[in-house]
Design an enzyme around this catalytic site. Structure first.
Site, short mmCIF file in Angstrom:
data_model
loop_
_atom_site.label_atom_id
_atom_site.label_comp_id
_atom_site.label_asym_id
_atom_site.label_seq_id
_atom_site.Cartn_x
_atom_site.Cartn_y
_atom_site.Cartn_z
N CYS A 128 60.81 -0.99 11.01
CA CYS A 128 61.52 -1.84 11.96
C CYS A 128 61.49 -3.31 11.55
O CYS A 128 62.47 -4.03 11.68
CB CYS A 128 60.93 -1.68 13.36
SG CYS A 128 59.22 -2.23 13.48
N HIS A 168 56.23 -3.22 17.29
CA HIS A 168 57.62 -3.00 16.89
C HIS A 168 58.32 -4.34 16.75
O HIS A 168 58.03 -5.29 17.49
CB HIS A 168 58.32 -2.15 17.96
CG HIS A 168 59.69 -1.67 17.59
ND1 HIS A 168 59.96 -0.97 16.44
CD2 HIS A 168 60.88 -1.79 18.24
CE1 HIS A 168 61.25 -0.66 16.40
NE2 HIS A 168 61.83 -1.16 17.48
N ASN A 191 68.02 -3.23 18.67
CA ASN A 191 67.00 -2.34 18.13
C ASN A 191 67.51 -1.72 16.82
O ASN A 191 68.64 -1.97 16.40
CB ASN A 191 66.66 -1.25 19.16
CG ASN A 191 65.26 -0.71 19.00
OD1 ASN A 191 64.64 -0.83 17.95
ND2 ASN A 191 64.73 -0.09 20.04
#
Length: 441
Positions: A70, A361, A382
């Site tokens: 990520c 994250h 995201n």
């Protein structure tokens, strides 16, 4: 002296439960649907709308699939938004597999160097045990990506596309970590026997390079950059290197960007720079470094950058009070206290100190909503694909940001002279296992 749980106490617990028949309704719903579905707050869903007063234009979301990249996706997304706007591209992506290849090879070297450095310590020392827990992994920090780009540049996704193992990384990580732990055994024995560890390490890295080429492909040294922009005009540049591509097309001086953290624990004063021992990927690369600031300072810098049309890399604890289906992150999204009848009331500092929360994250802030002069929600890009959230985008309430956001990366022009000077001072080194040394997955 410790005391055991008695049957008398158990009978008392059961009696108290039976005295509250109203909870049978909650019990039935939770047992059938699960905690989150049964306690979801419809008021929160209505109040957190995906509409924003200030928003940076972006394309469809990327997808890290079943990998922990990520932090890499988030950084490359901030770059591609700028590049897409400059060149008039649509849904263009930079290769996450290219940076992933170099990250894994460099992390292998970083680990082996640390094993050699600590070879005189006992195997069960806390530091050696910590190193062996995870020789390498997918996760990372902003400064790690800076190190990769400064050394290797970037390429379009078409020049080094995804492979099976880049998107489903578990088997590769297992095999690579097994190999690195085996190498650790060999290097520690060689150190004890006063043998050449540098030569051994080079042989090990050559074999790891082959493993990565066989699973991820070999990174290109040069490539052709050919595309059509949104006006259908054909553009072409032949035989360009990855570093030249970054400098020519992305053209962001990453030294001008400063990672800000909000860690309100007693051991971390505000307006102080920090680093983390043994955290990194490239030996002699950009060191991990943050400036700890109050949350209002962090949010204002992020807001100002978004208002100026630039997205913001940020790190958070995404699993806390987050509803994936609708993409809402809000402190009131679940009626947990009302349902179960007790409160979980730790502060942000206590959650860090007591191991309940940390940066897990990284995503991208692409919008912010200002109402009556105050920010009340944020648009979040995201990297979990379009089937999660609102076509891959999430909305975070400002209250959620306060509690579960730990880091943003902003251009230094959004910080005061005093804050820049504070960042430039010698950082305090944190232990490798400090919560601010956690990696975004």
């Amino acid at each position: 002296m410790q005391t055991e749980l008695t049957f008398e106490q158990l009978e008392n617990f059961s009696r108290k439960w039976r005295e509250n028949p109203d909870k049978l309704v909650f019990q039935a719903s939770i047992m059938k649907n699960g905690i989150k579905a049964a306690t979801e707050n419809p008021t929160s869903k209505v109040s957190i709308q995906p509409v924003f007063s200030h928003e940076v234009a972006t394309d469809k979301v990327s997808n890290q699939q079943q990998s922990g990249r990520c932090w890499m996706f988030a950084a490359l997304n901030t770059f591609r938004h700028k590049l897409n706007g400059t060149l008039g591209l649509k849904d263009f992506e930079l290769s996450q597999n290219y940076t992933n290849f170099w990250d894994k090879l460099e992390k292998a070297n970083y680990f082996l160097e640390n094993i050699i450095e600590t070879a005189s310590e006992d195997e069960d020392s806390r530091l050696v045990s910590w190193l062996l827990d995870t020789p390498q992994q997918d996760g990372g920090q902003w400064d790690m990506l800076v190190s990769i780009i400064e050394k290797y540049g970037v390429v379009p996704k078409s020049a080094m596309p995804e492979t099976f193992q880049s998107g489903k990384s578990a088997d590769l990580n297992h095999l690579l970590n097994e190999r690195l732990r085996t190498d650790a055994v060999i290097l520690r024995k060689a150190f004890t026997e006063k043998k050449d560890t540098a030569g051994l390490k080079e042989e090990m890295l050559a074999e790891i390079y082959q493993l990565l080429v066989m699973t991820l492909g070999e990174p290109p040294k040069v490539f052709d950059f050919e595309y059509r922009n949104k006006d259908n005009e054909f553009k072409q540049e032949l035989q360009i290197t990855p570093k030249d591509f970054y400098e020519r097309y992305v053209d962001m001086d990453l030294k001008n960007y400063i990672p800000l953290i909000n860690a309100p624990t007693k051991d971390k004063p505000f307006n102080q720079a920090f680093t983390v021992d043994y955290l990194g990927n490239i030996v002699n690369g950009t060191p991990i470094k943050y400036l700890n600031v109050e949350m209002d300072v962090l949010k204002k810098a992020a807001t100002d950058q978004i208002k100026d049309g630039e997205t913001v890399w940020f790190g958070c604890d995404v699993g806390q009070l987050s509803e994936k289906t609708t993409g809402i992150m809000d402190t009131d999204i679940f009626l947990l206290n009302q349902t179960f009848g007790f409160k979980t009331a730790m502060t942000k500092a206590e959650r860090l100190d007591y191991k309940h929360s940390m940066l897990t994250h990284a995503m991208v802030l692409t919008g912010v909503n200002v109402a009556n002069g105050e920010v009340n929600r944020w648009k979040v890009e995201n990297s979990w694909g379009e089937k999660i959230g609102n076509n891959g985008y999430f909305v975070a309430s400002d209250a959620w940001m306060d509690e579960f956001t730990f880091q943003v990366v902003v251009h230094k022009k959004y910080l005061s002279k005093e804050l820049i000077e504070a960042f430039n001072q010698e950082p305090i080194a944190l232990k490798p296992w400090d919560p601010m040394g956690s990696l975004a997955l």
